[in-house]
Design a protein around this motif. Structure first.
Motif, PDB file in Angstrom:
ATOM      1  N   SER A  62       4.133  -3.599   0.005  1.00 30.32           N
ATOM      2  CA  SER A  62       4.686  -2.326   0.468  1.00 30.32           C
ATOM      3  C   SER A  62       4.166  -1.137  -0.335  1.00 30.32           C
ATOM      4  O   SER A  62       4.251   0.007   0.119  1.00 30.32           O
ATOM      5  CB  SER A  62       6.217  -2.361   0.415  1.00 30.32           C
ATOM      6  OG  SER A  62       6.678  -2.363  -0.927  1.00 30.32           O
ATOM      7  N   ARG A  63       3.631  -1.397  -1.533  1.00 25.62           N
ATOM      8  CA  ARG A  63       3.095  -0.326  -2.367  1.00 25.62           C
ATOM      9  C   ARG A  63       1.641  -0.004  -2.052  1.00 25.62           C
ATOM     10  O   ARG A  63       1.107   0.991  -2.530  1.00 25.62           O
ATOM     11  CB  ARG A  63       3.206  -0.706  -3.855  1.00 25.62           C
ATOM     12  CG  ARG A  63       4.592  -1.091  -4.315  1.00 25.62           C
ATOM     13  CD  ARG A  63       5.572   0.044  -4.185  1.00 25.62           C
ATOM     14  NE  ARG A  63       5.218   1.162  -5.064  1.00 25.62           N
ATOM     15  CZ  ARG A  63       5.829   2.327  -5.070  1.00 25.62           C
ATOM     16  NH1 ARG A  63       6.807   2.544  -4.210  1.00 25.62           N
ATOM     17  NH2 ARG A  63       5.455   3.285  -5.905  1.00 25.62           N
ATOM     18  N   LEU A  64       0.998  -0.851  -1.228  1.00 25.37           N
ATOM     19  CA  LEU A  64      -0.395  -0.611  -0.877  1.00 25.37           C
ATOM     20  C   LEU A  64      -0.496   0.485   0.175  1.00 25.37           C
ATOM     21  O   LEU A  64       0.442   0.719   0.940  1.00 25.37           O
ATOM     22  CB  LEU A  64      -1.044  -1.894  -0.347  1.00 25.37           C
ATOM     23  CG  LEU A  64      -1.125  -3.077  -1.314  1.00 25.37           C
ATOM     24  CD1 LEU A  64      -1.777  -4.271  -0.618  1.00 25.37           C
ATOM     25  CD2 LEU A  64      -1.881  -2.722  -2.582  1.00 25.37           C
ATOM     26  N   VAL A  65      -1.650   1.134   0.208  1.00 22.00           N
ATOM     27  CA  VAL A  65      -1.913   2.190   1.183  1.00 22.00           C
ATOM     28  C   VAL A  65      -2.791   1.635   2.301  1.00 22.00           C
ATOM     29  O   VAL A  65      -3.812   0.993   2.038  1.00 22.00           O
ATOM     30  CB  VAL A  65      -2.599   3.398   0.523  1.00 22.00           C
ATOM     31  CG1 VAL A  65      -2.959   4.453   1.563  1.00 22.00           C
ATOM     32  CG2 VAL A  65      -1.692   4.000  -0.545  1.00 22.00           C
ATOM     33  N   PHE A  66      -2.367   1.864   3.548  1.00 23.53           N
ATOM     34  CA  PHE A  66      -3.160   1.468   4.717  1.00 23.53           C
ATOM     35  C   PHE A  66      -3.519   2.753   5.464  1.00 23.53           C
ATOM     36  O   PHE A  66      -2.655   3.409   6.046  1.00 23.53           O
ATOM     37  CB  PHE A  66      -2.368   0.516   5.617  1.00 23.53           C
ATOM     38  CG  PHE A  66      -2.034  -0.796   4.967  1.00 23.53           C
ATOM     39  CD1 PHE A  66      -2.907  -1.865   5.065  1.00 23.53           C
ATOM     40  CD2 PHE A  66      -0.858  -0.952   4.244  1.00 23.53           C
ATOM     41  CE1 PHE A  66      -2.615  -3.079   4.452  1.00 23.53           C
ATOM     42  CE2 PHE A  66      -0.551  -2.156   3.636  1.00 23.53           C
ATOM     43  CZ  PHE A  66      -1.431  -3.225   3.737  1.00 23.53           C
ATOM     44  N   CYS A  67      -4.799   3.102   5.430  1.00 29.19           N
ATOM     45  CA  CYS A  67      -5.228   4.374   6.018  1.00 29.19           C
ATOM     46  C   CYS A  67      -6.218   4.171   7.162  1.00 29.19           C
ATOM     47  O   CYS A  67      -6.946   5.091   7.527  1.00 29.19           O
ATOM     48  CB  CYS A  67      -5.835   5.274   4.940  1.00 29.19           C
ATOM     49  SG  CYS A  67      -7.074   4.482   3.891  1.00 29.19           S
ATOM     50  N   CYS A 125       1.189 -11.389  11.110  1.00 23.63           N
ATOM     51  CA  CYS A 125       0.929 -10.578   9.912  1.00 23.63           C
ATOM     52  C   CYS A 125       0.875 -11.471   8.679  1.00 23.63           C
ATOM     53  O   CYS A 125       1.873 -11.628   7.953  1.00 23.63           O
ATOM     54  CB  CYS A 125       2.016  -9.513   9.751  1.00 23.63           C
ATOM     55  SG  CYS A 125       1.905  -8.180  10.944  1.00 23.63           S
ATOM     56  N   ASP A 126      -0.260 -12.052   8.411  1.00 18.94           N
ATOM     57  CA  ASP A 126      -0.461 -12.859   7.224  1.00 18.94           C
ATOM     58  C   ASP A 126      -1.013 -11.976   6.101  1.00 18.94           C
ATOM     59  O   ASP A 126      -1.553 -10.884   6.349  1.00 18.94           O
ATOM     60  CB  ASP A 126      -1.416 -14.008   7.518  1.00 18.94           C
ATOM     61  CG  ASP A 126      -1.233 -15.164   6.544  1.00 18.94           C
ATOM     62  OD1 ASP A 126      -0.325 -15.085   5.696  1.00 18.94           O
ATOM     63  OD2 ASP A 126      -1.991 -16.144   6.645  1.00 18.94           O
ATOM     64  N   LEU A 149      -4.077  -8.623   6.080  1.00 19.88           N
ATOM     65  CA  LEU A 149      -3.497  -7.339   5.720  1.00 19.88           C
ATOM     66  C   LEU A 149      -4.192  -6.743   4.502  1.00 19.88           C
ATOM     67  O   LEU A 149      -4.484  -5.541   4.454  1.00 19.88           O
ATOM     68  CB  LEU A 149      -1.994  -7.490   5.441  1.00 19.88           C
ATOM     69  CG  LEU A 149      -1.052  -7.424   6.639  1.00 19.88           C
ATOM     70  CD1 LEU A 149       0.378  -7.691   6.202  1.00 19.88           C
ATOM     71  CD2 LEU A 149      -1.145  -6.088   7.342  1.00 19.88           C
ATOM     72  N   LEU A 150      -4.461  -7.579   3.505  1.00 18.09           N
ATOM     73  CA  LEU A 150      -5.152  -7.094   2.309  1.00 18.09           C
ATOM     74  C   LEU A 150      -6.544  -6.579   2.651  1.00 18.09           C
ATOM     75  O   LEU A 150      -7.037  -5.631   2.034  1.00 18.09           O
ATOM     76  CB  LEU A 150      -5.245  -8.208   1.264  1.00 18.09           C
ATOM     77  CG  LEU A 150      -3.938  -8.639   0.604  1.00 18.09           C
ATOM     78  CD1 LEU A 150      -4.188  -9.756  -0.395  1.00 18.09           C
ATOM     79  CD2 LEU A 150      -3.256  -7.470  -0.071  1.00 18.09           C
ATOM     80  N   ALA A 151      -7.174  -7.202   3.630  1.00 16.44           N
ATOM     81  CA  ALA A 151      -8.506  -6.761   4.037  1.00 16.44           C
ATOM     82  C   ALA A 151      -8.489  -5.353   4.627  1.00 16.44           C
ATOM     83  O   ALA A 151      -9.525  -4.678   4.652  1.00 16.44           O
ATOM     84  CB  ALA A 151      -9.095  -7.748   5.045  1.00 16.44           C
ATOM     85  N   LEU A 152      -7.324  -4.895   5.112  1.00 12.72           N
ATOM     86  CA  LEU A 152      -7.215  -3.567   5.725  1.00 12.72           C
ATOM     87  C   LEU A 152      -6.808  -2.484   4.731  1.00 12.72           C
ATOM     88  O   LEU A 152      -6.909  -1.303   5.043  1.00 12.72           O
ATOM     89  CB  LEU A 152      -6.186  -3.593   6.858  1.00 12.72           C
ATOM     90  CG  LEU A 152      -6.486  -4.484   8.061  1.00 12.72           C
ATOM     91  CD1 LEU A 152      -5.358  -4.388   9.073  1.00 12.72           C
ATOM     92  CD2 LEU A 152      -7.818  -4.095   8.702  1.00 12.72           C
TER      93      LEU A 152
END
Length: 317
Positions: free
Chosen positions: A168-173, A183-184, A188-191
């Motif tokens: 939840s602290r990561l930024v998805f832009c 949603c694995d 998600l990390l790749a995005l």
């Protein structure tokens, strides 16, 4: 490295690609996965009903089996219906909100971890029954069964808290396209346009801790079981004892084999198509096979099915 805040917009919705590569055969895959999902629901509901209604199955082994059946109904229901909606072409099946995505990941991780601990509890039950039969009633009382099951669910619930918090602290832009059918963590990390090094390491350590802790209990339990079986002189008794464990070992092998492959890794990039195929095995195929493995190899369950559903009376009509 954090992105330049002047040039990005926070992603509020993701689009799951699912199995877009099989577009021409989408109806075949829709039918296949729908059949597997319905079969999983019917099988596990039947086990819950039979164990609840048949007094001869009121034993710790079947108590844990009902927990496993409940878990697998929820486990598949978190991902499969939305995947099926995507096959139909509904936007609701492909689109998922940011909060919904994290919630799906939390629940999926929670239930997956709980299954690991339940399988370990079932291995311990078999160990006591075969290696310490005279102490079985004392060591595996109903009170200890309830406490052990509650501990499995509680530790499973606590497992995803830190990983989901870090996610939840990561930024998805952008982009917001998830190349998966749910949603694995890895897709998600790749995005993410944030530094995911800490998140990858925490995911690896948490997955490793859950899998190693539960698999060690299973390995030690079955190591002692094998040692005990080797010292049983009667071949008939040895076969009978092993038959009670064979189903559990089969389930463990299917489930842990795919989980170790998918989650005990630190790299995000890999073959996404192959990952999706492996994910299908532990999220759809294994929950469907587990009731078959437990019931078809178990005379007590088959007998209880006949009594509860009155198969004999049907045949007489």
């Amino acid at each position: 490295m954090q992105p330049d805040t002047k040039n990005w917009t926070q992603v509020t919705e993701f689009v799951m690609v699912g199995f877009a590569e099989v577009h021409e055969a989408h109806f075949l895959f829709l039918t296949l996965f729908l059949t597997m999902y319905l079969f999983t629901l019917v099988e596990n509901l039947a086990i819950i009903l039979v164990v609840g209604l048949d007094h001869q199955l009121r034993r710790p082994m079947y108590f844990f089996l009902t927990h496993l059946s409940c878990l697998e109904i929820w486990y598949t229901s978190i991902t499969v219906p939305k995947m099926l909606a995507g096959f139909i072409g509904m936007d609701e099946g492909k689109n998922i909100s940011y909060a919904g995505c994290l919630s799906q990941l939390f629940l999926f991780t929670f239930l997956g971890a709980t299954e690991c601990f339940l399988l370990a509890a079932m291995a311990y039950d078999r160990y006591v029954a075969i290696c310490l039969p005279l102490r079985y009633a004392a060591l595996v009382s109903w009170g200890s069964c309830f406490r052990l099951a509650a501990a499995c669910w509680l530790v499973g619930f606590l497992t995803p808290i830190l990983p989901i918090y870090l996610m939840s602290r990561l930024v998805f832009c952008g982009p917001n396209i998830i190349d998966h059918f749910f949603c694995d963590a890895s897709p998600l990390l790749a995005l993410s346009c944030s530094d995911v090094t800490l998140k990858e390491m925490v995911d690896f350590l948490v997955s490793l801790a859950v899998l190693l802790a539960s698999s060690m209990v299973i390995a030690v339990s079955y190591g002692n079981i094998v040692w005990t079986l080797l010292h049983i002189h009667s071949a008939a008794e040895r076969r009978k004892a092993f038959s009670t464990c064979a189903a559990h070992l089969t389930v463990v092998s299917l489930f842990y084999g795919t989980l170790f492959f998918i989650y005990v890794r630190t790299k995000v990039t890999s073959s996404t198509s192959f990952n999706k195929v492996v994910s299908v095995f532990y999220s759809i195929v294994t929950p469907m096979l587990n009731p078959l493995i437990y019931s078809l190899r178990n005379k007590e369950v088959k007998g209880a099915l006949g009594r509860v559903f009155s198969f004999k009376s049907w045949k007489g009509q």
